[in-house]
Structures are given as structure tokens and as C-alpha cells.
Scaffold this motif. Structure first.
Motif, short mmCIF file in Angstrom:
data_model
loop_
_atom_site.label_atom_id
_atom_site.label_comp_id
_atom_site.label_asym_id
_atom_site.label_seq_id
_atom_site.Cartn_x
_atom_site.Cartn_y
_atom_site.Cartn_z
N MET A 1 76.32 53.39 -4.74
CA MET A 1 76.32 53.05 -6.16
C MET A 1 76.33 54.31 -7.01
O MET A 1 76.11 54.27 -8.18
N ARG A 2 76.55 55.42 -6.34
CA ARG A 2 76.62 56.67 -7.05
C ARG A 2 77.62 57.52 -6.31
O ARG A 2 77.86 57.33 -5.14
N HIS A 599 68.87 49.81 -10.89
CA HIS A 599 69.14 50.84 -9.88
C HIS A 599 69.77 52.06 -10.56
O HIS A 599 69.33 53.20 -10.35
N GLU A 600 70.75 51.82 -11.41
CA GLU A 600 71.42 52.94 -12.07
C GLU A 600 70.50 53.62 -13.08
O GLU A 600 70.55 54.84 -13.25
N HIS A 603 68.27 56.00 -11.31
CA HIS A 603 68.95 57.25 -10.93
C HIS A 603 68.77 58.33 -12.00
O HIS A 603 69.03 59.51 -11.73
N GLU A 622 68.99 57.18 -3.27
CA GLU A 622 69.53 55.81 -3.24
C GLU A 622 68.44 54.80 -2.92
O GLU A 622 68.33 53.75 -3.57
N TYR A 691 70.86 51.58 1.72
CA TYR A 691 70.16 50.75 0.73
C TYR A 691 69.13 49.84 1.39
O TYR A 691 68.00 49.77 0.94
ZN LIG Z 1 72.75 54.40 -6.31
#
Ligand SMILES: [Zn+2]
Length: 856
Positions: A1-2, A599-600, A603, A622, A691
């Protein structure tokens, strides 16, 4: 996700060789020796002492070889033109080379060196019979090898070998040949079949050799490409410019797609404790002009510091979609550069960015700072339809030094007036003329990376602190409309359908009343939720590092957390009914709604306030971002047990069998393999491990640190997170750093080995792949008013030394489970004796999900 592109394996990419037998691409076509400029005088200042052994067998050829060109392009082309020397072919028997744990024997066959240049030999070719053996010390690397070739050591016969080096391999081989009394003979037939192959393989090595030859203090490498019978071509390299010097792997070509399988990667035994980077970025200034057709013309000014003295080749990452027009050094003089010279051998699966090598006029003293200005043009912005655009090249849209560096960024953009642009940093100097808007964004703290996106956005902002601005597309991108089945796939939806949506959105007012596919209708609510999550995370991580956060919709189904700027998939902007109509199952809906946005946001601390020291450490940010998102989602609706549900979901995914095998997904590889998990040919292994298992690892740490009777049961866990972030603000975090911080917060009960260390935990769960299974057998004897419950706990599916603290609970027909106690396992069978107030009919293992184990 990154984005993981920042963890490309830097110089490794320069060593991506092709298959045996693959035709070289046109830009790597063989140069004839005559066409390569050779008239330059030798570069005596950069020439190291001759290897002693060349005095023995090769004196004659030393005196005859061409001079080394000093001009970089000429040097590159001359190196490319070196061919196996058919006039001096050796018949060899039992020659050996050892590089770290790799042992290579040329049992019987013919060998020819490449023609020397300036007295130096840079390669050799061999055909005949040989054998390679390599045994990595680390268990995780042996397991990785086994995933690819079925056994945990590389032990293969080979028939052909292509060898390149900037170390003293030639001297070593010549010494053995001289000892054996082998004299070379003229055998052009032997080298004839090698010549086109050597030409195709050369460019990568010419660049790598050039790095050393132009450096005041060369850092050598050794490389061998072997043609084996059983496992195909194998590459082995030992390169002291890399953080992990020893690499064993295989380039692959499947269904027209090039990829790379990294079988093993580890540090050499004699590697220096710290690898000083050649060049470190101090700050970046990026000016980008985006035309009406979305093409980009850019200029990055890199302010760099020389880490090592006397290096002349600067490796800069930039998307291959961008063509370099010019590179200027300090004072504006144009520098020679090499962009994608070996593009055909590049591979997508390594996730590396593309490289440019710029050559400085002279080496810098260590610590000196200077500027490089890279100008380029090309296309990195994709049109997703209906005014939704996407910057597809992530971190590679500006020229930068690879690896994790926190630096100030100063971005300027000029773009078509019809679009809204969002970028990392604080916006200033906004202005517009008839067709173009411009503005400048400066980072308020050091950033590990910078990004931007642009679209036909609508924006809503939220009152309160930090200021949240949410940007969403006025229309849905085509892919979503396709999924809603309002239009045949891959066609533009009729305008009337879009009008209908807009009307519905306006009429409905609230996001979740009617299907209202205009994502803008959810903006305000999403902004409020994001702000609320920041307040929750403030309490866990310490204060939010910035004073604002922009949230921008992007096409596709993933999110990304840049500093102060979060990209969220369109799916996160849609109400549940619409998500369902778009074909999302229950978990995908929950992920888009409960997980992805937070989640973002998490970060912003884990990933942007601190970052990963290498690809092996990405799991921390993560897993932490994911866990914190779940914790937040769980806290909002405790009755829905979101955390527990997701943990059980992850457990089920981890214990699923790899199709066609008896192994579980968890078995694929340890968390510290990072992005390499993605090349293991197991669908979803990367996501499920990083994850799913990562989330469990953080959860187990929280559970162990928990004090159920404390005023704040999670006080220790919060303090751990805050300490790690405070001590690693604006710098990378390694797994070892993280383990050290956990050790400073550990309770006596966590000290299972009595060493005040957490090696047992990190070895098993982070560096290992064991997933235990448990069964319990017991008997009950009354004693006074109580019962003695004794028995044994069986632990299966692990190494013998695997240890865990397993909570057991007594259950009788009616009534709640009562905690008996914890069994610390040692080996396959551990006996226990507990006293219980109740007579259990059954014993339940860990009903409160404090431990990851295989229930299946
Ligand atoms: Zn992520």
C-alpha cells in the motif's frame, strides 16, 4: 500500500545480465574494436597497481594492449568492445575460484580471457564441465534457495560460464595456469561462438567496471553467469559496493515479461561493518512543467555530499519513461551520462527504478558538497478516463539518489489550468495566467520522498486541527463505471449515465442513503474520519508531525501515504452499497472502508516520520500502519470486533496451503525477505505475509506488553512506539533497532530465554517461518476444594528450539473459560500442572488471540 521502489537494490541493477542465447538489443549491439575511440592517453592517475601474477604468465599481452580512454563514453565503448581472446585459449583442468561461500570449479574444458585493456583483464569465458557450490549461512536465505530450486544449497554442475570482475580474478586464474604449466594456444573456433554472447552481455559490466576504474579507491566485484542443466542459467555475484554483497539468482522470461528471481542475498563474511554511501542527497529542488497532453518536462537540482572520497560515477534514479536531455555539474558544465544503456536486460519484477549514471569531471573529497542538475522530458501521467489522472511513476518522476534519505524538498509545478494539482509540502506562490497555473511546495520537515497528483478535483476541507483537505474526482474513472456494469467493459459510458449519477448524488445529500456514485458526496465525512483517526494515533505515536494532511483520490484499488499527502483508491470514497455493486466482497469492502484510509494516515508516522533502513525492514512500517488502522477501526465500533475478525482472517490466509504443495503460505519466507517475497511465485505471498503476519507480530508484541490491571493497559506499548519514533525521527529504522527498543520495554514474562533479549521472538516470527500447531492432553484430580489439572502440550510444525508462551483456559459445560496459566513450550512436548477452581471438561488454547498458531 506504499511504494517500495525506494528500496531498489541500487547497483545490483547494473548487474542484471541476460540469458545465455538471448539476442542483444540494438542499443547494446557489439561495437567493433575499430569503431571505439582508443586514441586517448592512458589514465595513469586512476590506474591501480598491476596484479602481481600478471608478471608471470601475461607479461607479453600487458605490453601489447590498448590504452585506457579517459573520456567516459569512449571508455564505455572500448570496454563494450572487448572480446574473448581466440589467440590465447587455455585447456584447463581443476581450476578453482572461491568467493565468500561460493566455490566454483572448472573441472575440464577451455577458457579464454577477454582482451586486456591497459593491461587489465576484466573477464573470461569457459566451456566444458564445471561445478558450483554455495551454502548461505542464514537459515532464511537457505529457505529462500529451497523455495526456488528445491534444496537449501546451490550445488550444480555447469557447462558454460561467463565471468566478469574488477577484482584480481584474472591474476588468480593465471597463477593456477602457470603452476600447472598450461600454455595458451590459438583456437578461434572456441571463442567464435562466445563473441556475440559476450557482446550482448557486456554493457552492464562496462558500466560497473567504469565505476571502479574512475574511482580513486576502487571497490571491486566478481560476477559469474553459469549455464546449468537442471536449473537453467544462474547468476552469482559478490559486489562490495552493495549492502548485501553476495547475490545468487536467475533472470527469467515468462509470457513475454522479464523478471528476476533473487534466490539468496546476504552479506559477505569479510564485508565492512558499515558501507559508506558514495553520494548522499542533502536537498532536492524540482521544477516540473506539465503540458496540456500531460507530458512532463522537468529539472531536478540535486544537492549532494560525497560520502566516499574520489568517486566519479553518480547513480541517479529516474523513470525510464523520462528521457534525460542534459546533466550539468557544479558551475553548469555538461557531464557525460549513461541512461538505460542496458534496458533490454532490465527487469520489472525487481521493482527497481531506472538508473542514470553521471560522470563527474573529477573525484570529490569525502564530505564535499556539490550540485547536479538533471533535465528530462517524457510521460509519467496516465489518463484513467473522465478527468481522473494518475502519476504512475511514483518516486521516479524526479531524479534522485536511491535508498532511504530524509531531505528537504522544494517543488515547483506549472500545469494546465483546468486541473487541480496536489503535492507534498506547504503550498505557496500560487499564480495563474490564461492557460497555466503555477505554485511551489516546500517540505516543512525532511521528507523521505515527494509526490504529486492532478485531476479534475473537487475539494472539501475540515475545520479543526490538523487541517484536512479531501480531493475527489468530479467523475468516476472508467474502471469503476465498468465495474458498476453501466457500460460494456472498456468503453466510454454514455454521458446520460454520468448525469444520472451526479443528480442522484445531489439529491441524496447523505453519503449512505442512496447509491450515490459521485465520490465527492463522501468528502466531508471522510475528512472528519481522517481527522478523528489522527487524534487517535496522536495518543499512540506522539503528536502528528505536520499541521495539515491532504487526501486525494486516485484511480485503482490501492492507497499510498506520502508525507502530508495520502492517496486513496476511489473505492474508499464510495458508500457500501456502491462498493457492493462494484463487485467488492465483504473483506475488500471492509479494507477499503475500515482499513485503507487509516493505514495510509498511520504511514505519516510509520514510513514518513521514520522509514525503513532497507528492503528487509519495510515490514515494520507496513505492519505498524496496518495494525494501528485496525486498532483505530476496532475502537470506533467495539461491538463489531474488527480487530479480532481481521486477525482470524489473516490467520486463515496464512495457514492456507500453497496450491499444489503441502506447505502453508506462512512457510514461503520470513518477513525480512521484504519485497523478495513477491518473486516467490506464490500468489499474494507478499501481501499475506507483510500485512497479515506483520499485523500479528505487532499484535503479539502489544499483547505481551499489556498490563490488564493497569490504568492504561497499553501504556507500555504506546511508550514503545513513541520511543521508537522519537529516536528515529527523520532517519531510517532497522529491524535490529526495533528489536532493541522492544528489549528496553520488555517485561520479565517476555524474557523466555533469560537473556534480557528478544532474539527468540524476532528469530521465530520475523527472521523465521515457523507456524506452530498445538494439541493438549490432560487429566484432572481433585485436591481439597480445587482440582489439579496436569498434562502435556504438544507443539508441532516448528523447529525443536521454537518457544512460545501458550495460555491455557479451563472450560466446563456451562460458564466462562477460566485462565489456568501459561505454558512456555520447549520442544515438541511440554508438561504442565495447574490448580483450578473448576473441574474442566475441556481445555481451550489461547481463546483471546494473543499468539499466532495454526488451528487447522
Ligand atoms: Zn502501507
Amino acid at each position: 500500500m506504499r511504494s517500495f521502489t525506494r528500496f531498489s537494490l541500487t547497483v545490483l541493477l547494473l548487474l542484471g545480465a541476460d540469458f545465455f542465447g538471448v539476442t542483444p538489443c540494438s542499443n547494446a549491439a557489439p561495437q567493433t574494436a575499430a569503431s571505439a575511440p582508443q586514441a586517448q592517453p592512458p589514465a595513469t592517475t586512476t590506474e591501480p597497481a598491476q596484479p602481481a601474477a600478471t608478471q608471470t604468465g601475461a607479461t607479453q599481452q600487458v605490453t601489447e594492449t590498448a590504452a585506457i580512454p579517459t573520456e567516459p563514453r569512449a571508455l564505455y565503448e572500448t570496454l563494450n568492445a572487448l572480446r574473448p581472446d581466440g589467440a590465447r585459449v587455455y585447456t584447463v583442468k581443476d581450476l578453482t575460484l572461491r568467493r565468500d561461500v561460493v566455490s566454483i570449479t572448472f573441472t575440464e574444458g577451455k577458457l579464454a580471457f577477454l582482451e586486456p585493456l591497459g593491461g587489465r583483464i576484466t573477464g573470461a569465458v569457459f566451456s566444458g564441465r564445471g561445478h558450483v557450490i554455495a551454502t548461505p549461512h542464514e537459515r532464511g536465505e537457505r529457505r529462500s534457495l529451497a523455495q526456488f530450486i528445491g534444496v537449501p544449497i546451490l550445488d550444480q554442475p555447469f557447462s558454460d560460464a561467463y565471468i566478469r570482475f574488477s577484482d584480481d580474478t584474472a591474476a588468480e586464474l593465471q597463477h593456477q595456469l602457470a603452476q600447472d604449466g598450461v600454455e595458451p594456444v590459438n583456437d578461434p573456433d572456441f571463442t567464435a561462438h562466445w563473441i556475440p554472447l559476450a557482446a550482448g552481455l557486456a554493457p552492464t559490466h562496462s558500466l560497473r567496471t567504469m565505476m571502479d576504474w574512475l574511482a580513486a579507491e576502487p571497490i571491486p566485484y566478481f560476477y559469474i553467469l553459469l549455464q546449468t542443466g537442471a536449473v537453467g542459467p544462474v547468476e552469482v555475484s559478490v559486489d562490495y559496493r552493495r549492502e548485501e554483497q553476495v547475490n545468487i539468482g536467475q533472470p527469467r522470461f515468462t509470457d513475454g515479461v522479464r523478471s528476476y528471481d533473487m534466490w539468496a542475498s546476504f552479506r559477505a563474511e569479510n564485508a565492512p561493518a558499515v558501507n559508506t554511501e558514495a553520494f548522499v542527497p542533502l536537498d532536492y529542488r524540482v521544477d516540473s512543467r506539465i503540458a496540456e497532453d500531460l507530458s512532463l518536462q522537468g529539472k531536478t537540482t540535486l544537492h549532494l555530499r560525497a560520502g566516499r572520497a574520489g568517486e566519479r560515477v553518480v547513480a541517479v534514479e529516474l523513470s525510464r519513461q523520462l528521457t534525460v536531455d542534459e546533466i550539468q555539474g557544479e558551475g553548469g558544465q555538461p557531464l557525460p551520462y549513461f541512461q538505460n544503456e542496458e534496458l533490454s536486460r532490465r527487469d520489472a519484477a525487481r521493482r527497481g527504478n531506472d538508473f542514470i549514471l553521471a560522470v563527474l569531471p573529477e573525484g570529490q573529497p569525502a564530505g564535499a558538497d556539490f550540485h547536479l542538475q538533471v533535465s528530462y522530458h517524457g510521460s509519467v501521467i496516465t489518463d484513467a478516463g473522465n478527468g481522473a489522472y494518475f502519476v504512475g511513476e511514483r518516486g521516479a518522476w524526479y531524479a534522485h539518489i536511491g535508498g532511504e534519505h530524509f531531505t528537504p524538498f522544494d517543488l515547483t509545478f506549472h500545469w494546465p489550468k483546468r486541473l487541480t494539482l496536489v503535492a507534498t509540502g506547504i503550498e505557496s506562490e500560487a499564480r495563474e495566467d490564461a492557460e497555466t497555473k503555477s505554485a511551489r511546495w516546500r517540505s516543512e520537515t525532511p521528507f523521505p520522498t515527494s509526490g504529486f497528483n492532478l485531476s479534475q478535483y473537487q475539494m472539501a476541507s475540515t475545520a479543526g486541527q490538523p487541517k484536512i483537505q479531501v480531493y475527489a474526482n468530479k467523475e468516476l474513472e472508467e474502471a469503476i463505471i465498468d465495474r458498476l456494469q453501466l457500460a460494456p467493459p472498456n468503453s466510454v459510458p454514455p454521458a446520460s449515465a454520468l448525469e444520472h449519477f451526479k443528480d442522484a448524488a445531489h439529491l441524496s445529500g447523505a453519503a449512505d442513503q442512496l447509491p450515490a456514485p459521485s465520490p465527492t458526496s463522501a468528502l466531508k465525512q471522510l475528512g472528519a474520519n481522517v481527522q478523528d483517526s489522527i487524534h487517535f494515533f496522536d495518543n499512540v505515536n506522539g503528536a502528528f508531525p505536520l499541521d495539515h494532511l491532504d487526501v486525494a483520490q486516485i484511480p485503482g484499488s490501492f492507497g499510498q501515504g506520502w508525507p502530508g499527502l495520502v492517496y486513496l483508491s476511489t473505492l474508499a470514497f464510495l458508500p457500501p452499497e456502491t462498493q457492493e455493486r462494484a463487485g467488492l466482497n465483504e473483506w475488500a469492502q471492509s479494507e477499503a472502508r475500515d482499513l485503507m484510509p487509516f493505514h495510509e494516515v498511520a504511514h505519516q508516522w510509520w514510513g514518513n516520520l521514520t522509514g525503513a533502513a532497507s528492503y528487509r525492514d519495510v515490514w515494520i512500517e507496513e505492519a505498524m500502519a496496518n495494525y494501528l488502522a485496525l486498532w483505530y477501526a476496532d475502537s470506533k465500533k467495539p461491538g463489531q470486533h474488527r480487530l479480532t475478525n481481521w486477525l482470524e482472517h489473516y490467520r486463515a490466509e496464512l495457514t492456507n496451503k500453497i496450491p499444489g504443495t503441502d506447505h502453508s503460505i506462512e512457510d514461503v519466507g520470513p518477513l525480512v525477505l521484504g519485497s523478495r517475497l513477491g518473486s516467490l511465485k506464490v500468489p499474494d505471498a507478499y501481501g499475506i505475509l507483510i500485512y497479515g503476519k506483520g499485523t500479528w507480530v505487532i499484535h503479539m508484541l502489544r499483547e505481551m506488553l499489556r498490563d490488564p490491571n493497569g490504568k492504561d493497559p497499553d501504556a507500555r506499548f504506546r511508550d514503545l512506539l513513541r520511543t521508537v519514533l522519537a529516536e528515529h525521527s527523520f532517519r531510517p529504522l532497522s529491524t535490529a533497532d526495533f528489536q532493541h527498543a522492544v528489549e528496553q520495554h520488555m517485561t520479565p514474562a517476555m524474557d523466555l530465554e533469560g537473556t534480557h533479549r528478544m532474539d527468540w521472538f524476532f528469530d521465530q516470527w520475523v527472521r523465521g517461518t515457523d507456524l506452530p500447531r498445538y494439541t493438549v492432553k490432560f487429566e484432572v484430580k481433585p485436591r481439597g476444594n480445587a482440582f489439579i489439572v496436569s498434562g502435556k502440550l504438544e507443539q508441532l510444525g516448528t523447529e525443536d528450539e521454537f518457544t512460545a508462551a501458550v495460555p491455557l483456559y479451563a472450560v466446563r459445560v456451562a460458564g466462562k473459560p477460566e485462565r489456568l496459566g501459561v505454558v512456555v513450550t520447549t520442544g515438541t512436548e511440554t508438561r504442565f500442572h495447574f490448580e483450578s477452581r473448576i473441574r474442566p471438561t475441556r481445555i481451550v488454547i489461547d481463546p483471546n488471540l494473543t499468539l499466532l498458531w495454526n488451528k487447522g
